[in-house]
Enzyme design. Sequence first.
Site, mmCIF file in Angstrom:
data_model
loop_
_atom_site.group_PDB
_atom_site.id
_atom_site.type_symbol
_atom_site.label_atom_id
_atom_site.label_comp_id
_atom_site.label_asym_id
_atom_site.label_seq_id
_atom_site.Cartn_x
_atom_site.Cartn_y
_atom_site.Cartn_z
ATOM 1 N N CYS A 1 2.031 2.713 7.290
ATOM 2 C CA CYS A 1 2.844 3.575 6.486
ATOM 3 C C CYS A 1 4.526 3.551 6.665
ATOM 4 C CB CYS A 1 2.309 4.966 6.604
ATOM 5 S SG CYS A 1 2.418 5.643 8.153
ATOM 6 N N CYS B 1 5.407 11.466 6.393
ATOM 7 C CA CYS B 1 4.436 12.057 5.552
ATOM 8 C C CYS B 1 4.484 13.665 5.774
ATOM 9 C CB CYS B 1 3.169 11.397 5.245
ATOM 10 S SG CYS B 1 1.966 11.761 6.501
ATOM 11 N N ASP C 1 5.698 5.276 9.215
ATOM 12 C CA ASP C 1 6.275 6.414 9.726
ATOM 13 C C ASP C 1 6.515 6.448 11.198
ATOM 14 O OD1 ASP C 1 5.821 7.523 7.102
ATOM 15 O OD2 ASP C 1 4.124 8.691 7.439
ATOM 16 N N CYS D 1 -2.529 10.305 10.549
ATOM 17 C CA CYS D 1 -1.164 11.046 10.789
ATOM 18 C C CYS D 1 -1.417 11.811 12.025
ATOM 19 C CB CYS D 1 -0.900 12.076 9.602
ATOM 20 S SG CYS D 1 -1.061 11.109 7.944
HETATM 21 FE FE1 FES Z 1 1.730 7.782 7.744
HETATM 22 FE FE2 FES Z 1 1.033 10.152 7.354
HETATM 23 S S1 FES Z 1 1.070 8.568 5.799
HETATM 24 S S2 FES Z 1 1.759 9.289 9.457
#
Ligand code: FES
Length: 124
Positions: free
Chosen positions: A35, A61, A37, A105
């Site tokens: 993702c 996110c 992040d 996450c």
């Molecule tokens: Fe990647 Fe939440 S979508 S940490």
Amino acid sequence: MALYSEKVMEHFRNPRNVGVIEDADGVGEVGNAKCGDIMKMYLKINDDEIIEDVKFETFGCGSAIASSSMATELIKGKPVSEAMKLTNAAVAEALDGLPDYKMHCSVLAEEAIKSALDDYYSRK
Ligand code: FES
């Protein structure tokens, strides 16, 4: 049924312990390649190995922000030994659950804390 619990929404809107600790005793940064992040954790640890302060920066996110906020609340004021045992499942549970596809996450929060603790130990 609501996708996110009230607690997730609340920590997302009003995250605790956001920021940087300039003279941190341990800093950890982790990311999720899928993702993209990124989460950064700062720990201030005293001579009795108590986590006196913790701050985080999350570029990610809403669930990642809520997870890091909750994770910091769970380890603040606690001994290092206890923080070491914090699991992503405990973070998700404290948030009254996360959707399955958002569990990673909370993994990021566990990994960020572990990485900051590793840094703390390596500096000692
Ligand atoms: Fe990647 Fe939440 S979508 S940490």
